[in-house]
Design a protein around this motif. Sequence first.
Motif, PDB file in Angstrom:
ATOM      1  N   ASP A  38       0.842  -1.216   0.000  1.00  0.00           N
ATOM      2  CA  ASP A  38       0.000   0.000   0.000  1.00  0.00           C
ATOM      3  C   ASP A  38       0.874   1.263   0.000  1.00  0.00           C
ATOM      4  O   ASP A  38       0.889   2.025   0.981  1.00  0.00           O
ATOM      5  CB  ASP A  38      -0.964  -0.022   1.187  1.00  0.00           C
ATOM      6  CG  ASP A  38      -2.022   1.069   1.057  1.00  0.00           C
ATOM      7  OD1 ASP A  38      -2.104   1.680  -0.028  1.00  0.00           O
ATOM      8  OD2 ASP A  38      -2.751   1.300   2.034  1.00  0.00           O
ATOM      9  N   PRO A  47       2.184   5.024  -0.860  1.00  0.00           N
ATOM     10  CA  PRO A  47       1.589   6.332  -1.149  1.00  0.00           C
ATOM     11  C   PRO A  47       2.088   6.838  -2.496  1.00  0.00           C
ATOM     12  O   PRO A  47       3.035   6.295  -3.088  1.00  0.00           O
ATOM     13  CB  PRO A  47       2.111   7.212  -0.012  1.00  0.00           C
ATOM     14  CG  PRO A  47       3.419   6.598   0.348  1.00  0.00           C
ATOM     15  CD  PRO A  47       3.281   5.110   0.122  1.00  0.00           C
ATOM     16  N   SER A  70       3.850   9.350  -3.225  1.00  0.00           N
ATOM     17  CA  SER A  70       5.252   9.797  -3.239  1.00  0.00           C
ATOM     18  C   SER A  70       6.229   8.656  -3.472  1.00  0.00           C
ATOM     19  O   SER A  70       7.397   8.879  -3.765  1.00  0.00           O
ATOM     20  CB  SER A  70       5.595  10.492  -1.918  1.00  0.00           C
ATOM     21  OG  SER A  70       5.385   9.576  -0.864  1.00  0.00           O
ATOM     22  N   GLU A  71       5.738   7.402  -3.356  1.00  0.00           N
ATOM     23  CA  GLU A  71       6.640   6.251  -3.480  1.00  0.00           C
ATOM     24  C   GLU A  71       6.505   5.510  -4.798  1.00  0.00           C
ATOM     25  O   GLU A  71       7.065   4.431  -4.954  1.00  0.00           O
ATOM     26  CB  GLU A  71       6.375   5.263  -2.332  1.00  0.00           C
ATOM     27  CG  GLU A  71       6.713   5.785  -0.965  1.00  0.00           C
ATOM     28  CD  GLU A  71       8.208   6.053  -0.822  1.00  0.00           C
ATOM     29  OE1 GLU A  71       8.989   5.218  -1.276  1.00  0.00           O
ATOM     30  OE2 GLU A  71       8.560   7.122  -0.296  1.00  0.00           O
ATOM     31  N   SER A  97       4.290  12.424  -7.113  1.00  0.00           N
ATOM     32  CA  SER A  97       4.720  11.034  -7.316  1.00  0.00           C
ATOM     33  C   SER A  97       6.197  10.979  -7.739  1.00  0.00           C
ATOM     34  O   SER A  97       6.885  11.992  -7.794  1.00  0.00           O
ATOM     35  CB  SER A  97       3.859  10.398  -8.409  1.00  0.00           C
ATOM     36  OG  SER A  97       4.291  10.861  -9.690  1.00  0.00           O
ATOM     37  N   ALA A 127      -3.784   3.712  -0.608  1.00  0.00           N
ATOM     38  CA  ALA A 127      -3.289   5.021  -0.154  1.00  0.00           C
ATOM     39  C   ALA A 127      -3.185   6.006  -1.319  1.00  0.00           C
ATOM     40  O   ALA A 127      -3.663   7.147  -1.221  1.00  0.00           O
ATOM     41  CB  ALA A 127      -1.918   4.852   0.509  1.00  0.00           C
ATOM     42  N   ALA A 128      -2.577   5.576  -2.419  1.00  0.00           N
ATOM     43  CA  ALA A 128      -2.369   6.498  -3.552  1.00  0.00           C
ATOM     44  C   ALA A 128      -3.708   6.853  -4.204  1.00  0.00           C
ATOM     45  O   ALA A 128      -3.915   8.002  -4.626  1.00  0.00           O
ATOM     46  CB  ALA A 128      -1.416   5.870  -4.567  1.00  0.00           C
ATOM     47  N   GLU A 165      -5.270   9.501  -2.155  1.00  0.00           N
ATOM     48  CA  GLU A 165      -4.588  10.794  -2.341  1.00  0.00           C
ATOM     49  C   GLU A 165      -5.020  11.457  -3.645  1.00  0.00           C
ATOM     50  O   GLU A 165      -5.266  12.662  -3.689  1.00  0.00           O
ATOM     51  CB  GLU A 165      -3.077  10.584  -2.379  1.00  0.00           C
ATOM     52  CG  GLU A 165      -2.434  10.380  -1.034  1.00  0.00           C
ATOM     53  CD  GLU A 165      -0.929  10.181  -1.207  1.00  0.00           C
ATOM     54  OE1 GLU A 165      -0.198  11.160  -1.342  1.00  0.00           O
ATOM     55  OE2 GLU A 165      -0.512   9.006  -1.237  1.00  0.00           O
TER      56      GLU A 165
END
Length: 287
Positions: free
Chosen positions: A176, A178, A180-181, A203, A273-274, A277
């Motif tokens: 899971d 986010p 940013s990952e 991202s 999660a993403a 967002e």
Amino acid sequence: MSASGGGRKAASTSSADLVDLLARAVGAVREAAAFALDPGEELRVEAKAHRNDLVTQVDRGVEERIARQLEDTGIPLHGEEKHRIEDFEAYRGRAWVLDPIDGTLNYVSTHRDWAISLALVDDGVPVLAILADPVANRLYTAIRGRGAWVEPLMAGAAGADGAGGVGPRALEPVEDLPLSEGMVIAHYQLTQHAAICRAIETSRGMRCYGAAALEMAEVAAGGAVVYAQPLLQPWDVAAGALLCTETGVVLTRMDGAPFDVRRAGSLLVGTPAAHAEVLGHLCVAGD
Ligand code: IPD
Ligand code: CA
Ligand code: CA
């Protein structure tokens, strides 16, 4: 060929039936992929709705071959090029949903990132997925409630997963991650969309491969955290949707509405999660 929609209800599918139907569908897709990799003649390319919406004799040939192989399952086929189920949005019961070549522009021009995408859908819910990436020698499969797998499409052939004799490997539930990952896959039209631009900036970067089914599989296999598209058809998404749900990837429309593969529309898939967002970015007033 067409079958009528509204109100039909086919017999429910037992687990043994599904395994049998999956084996047959995999055989049909493997044979069609061999043909698409080497059709034995020059491509004849035609434009459909616009100059970049293409069809070739191979798209039609793949659909014909798979339709023939699946005919005696007695399950109607809803395919991009010819076999339509009337009023598919309201269709109940089982249907094969086929994109004979997803990414025809790639098939014609870059010769990679194209797929054969086949799903069995029951009352609008995908229960089997068969997704072939012939150039990468990769075959994704999934059974609803039992998982998703990846294996070589052709035993012994060269390609990313081409080691001969390697059997199916289960796709793990997605981590899971986010925004940013991970990577965001987005259709080029969304690069004008302020909210999607904010998501891309958060991202690790943006990608666009030009084959919706493979882009969904990329998220399911952990290669990207989000895929967003403004408009897709049932045959683009039916197999990819099951790969996503079987790996814990969330699917909705871009406005967060529930996703039904029978209806054309936008698509937002992502790790939980993403996905949340991106929906947050999309819900900011003024976009
Ligand atoms: C197309 C591809 C492309 C998507 C288009 C689809 P096709 O399918 O999936 O990635 O952006 O909306 O129509 O026409 O090559 O089967
Ligand atoms: Ca197609
Ligand atoms: Ca397509």
